[in-house]
Design a protein around this motif. Structure first.
Motif, PDB file in Angstrom:
ATOM      1  N   LEU A 215      -0.252 -10.640 -31.347  1.00 22.07           N
ATOM      2  CA  LEU A 215      -1.326 -11.063 -32.042  1.00 22.07           C
ATOM      3  C   LEU A 215      -0.796 -12.104 -32.909  1.00 22.07           C
ATOM      4  CD1 LEU A 215      -4.448 -11.304 -32.758  1.00 22.07           C
ATOM      5  CD2 LEU A 215      -3.840  -9.312 -34.652  1.00 22.07           C
ATOM      6  N   TRP A 216       0.163 -11.774 -33.851  1.00 21.77           N
ATOM      7  CA  TRP A 216       0.832 -12.782 -34.739  1.00 21.77           C
ATOM      8  C   TRP A 216       1.594 -13.902 -34.202  1.00 21.77           C
ATOM      9  CZ3 TRP A 216      -0.255 -13.468 -39.568  1.00 21.77           C
ATOM     10  CH2 TRP A 216      -0.685 -12.517 -40.637  1.00 21.77           C
ATOM     11  N   ALA A 217       1.996 -13.762 -32.850  1.00 21.62           N
ATOM     12  CA  ALA A 217       2.899 -14.768 -32.232  1.00 21.62           C
ATOM     13  C   ALA A 217       1.677 -15.865 -31.720  1.00 21.62           C
ATOM     14  CB  ALA A 217       3.601 -14.210 -31.124  1.00 21.62           C
ATOM     15  N   ARG A 218       0.438 -15.376 -31.319  1.00 22.65           N
ATOM     16  CA  ARG A 218      -0.485 -16.312 -30.986  1.00 22.65           C
ATOM     17  C   ARG A 218      -0.935 -16.969 -32.155  1.00 22.65           C
ATOM     18  NH1 ARG A 218      -2.039 -11.837 -27.662  1.00 22.65           N
ATOM     19  NH2 ARG A 218      -3.607 -11.277 -29.041  1.00 22.65           N
ATOM     20  N   ALA A 219      -1.455 -16.210 -33.271  1.00 19.89           N
ATOM     21  CA  ALA A 219      -1.934 -16.568 -34.401  1.00 19.89           C
ATOM     22  C   ALA A 219      -1.040 -17.758 -35.274  1.00 19.89           C
ATOM     23  CB  ALA A 219      -2.488 -15.638 -35.414  1.00 19.89           C
ATOM     24  N   GLY A 220       0.135 -17.617 -35.140  1.00 21.81           N
ATOM     25  CA  GLY A 220       0.973 -18.385 -35.894  1.00 21.81           C
ATOM     26  C   GLY A 220       1.194 -17.805 -37.422  1.00 21.81           C
ATOM     27  N   SER A 221       0.874 -18.695 -38.433  1.00 21.99           N
ATOM     28  CA  SER A 221       1.136 -17.884 -39.833  1.00 21.99           C
ATOM     29  C   SER A 221      -0.131 -17.507 -40.427  1.00 21.99           C
ATOM     30  CB  SER A 221       1.828 -19.235 -40.642  1.00 21.99           C
ATOM     31  OG  SER A 221       0.792 -20.284 -40.611  1.00 21.99           O
ATOM     32  N   ALA A 222      -1.287 -17.530 -39.801  1.00 16.22           N
ATOM     33  CA  ALA A 222      -2.602 -17.363 -40.376  1.00 16.22           C
ATOM     34  C   ALA A 222      -3.437 -16.670 -39.294  1.00 16.22           C
ATOM     35  CB  ALA A 222      -3.198 -18.192 -41.073  1.00 16.22           C
ATOM     36  N   LEU A 223      -4.191 -15.558 -39.677  1.00 16.05           N
ATOM     37  CA  LEU A 223      -5.160 -14.831 -38.729  1.00 16.05           C
ATOM     38  C   LEU A 223      -6.660 -15.310 -39.223  1.00 16.05           C
ATOM     39  CD1 LEU A 223      -3.809 -11.201 -38.686  1.00 16.05           C
ATOM     40  CD2 LEU A 223      -3.370 -13.020 -36.945  1.00 16.05           C
ATOM     41  N   SER A 224      -7.366 -15.683 -38.018  1.00 15.79           N
ATOM     42  CA  SER A 224      -8.729 -16.038 -38.533  1.00 15.79           C
ATOM     43  C   SER A 224      -9.346 -14.675 -38.658  1.00 15.79           C
ATOM     44  CB  SER A 224      -9.516 -16.436 -36.964  1.00 15.79           C
ATOM     45  OG  SER A 224      -9.563 -15.426 -35.989  1.00 15.79           O
TER      46      SER A 224
END
Length: 66
Positions: free
Chosen positions: A31-40
């Motif tokens: 999830l973090w890898a897909r989101a990058g530095s911020a989560l929706s």
């Protein structure tokens, strides 16, 4: 007559087995890898659910080890 009794077991979310902490942790990392530095907002909600599931898996591992 018999059909209604076979559907009730899988309908409840609490009836599903707890996934291992390692599996849930891998999903959190993905999830973090897909989101990058911020989560929706939706990703934050998913992350919170995964954290709760991960904590339950860790507790289950500790109880099983004891």
């Amino acid at each position: 007559m018999f059909a209604s009794s076979s559907t009730s077991k899988s309908a409840s979310p609490s009836a599903s087995p707890v996934r291992s902490a390692a599996v849930v942790n891998a999903e959190i990392r993905a999830l973090w890898a897909r989101a990058g530095s911020a989560l929706s907002s939706a990703e934050q909600e998913r992350y919170q659910r995964l954290l709760v599931e991960w904590a339950a898996a860790v507790r289950a591992d500790v109880v099983e080890a004891a």
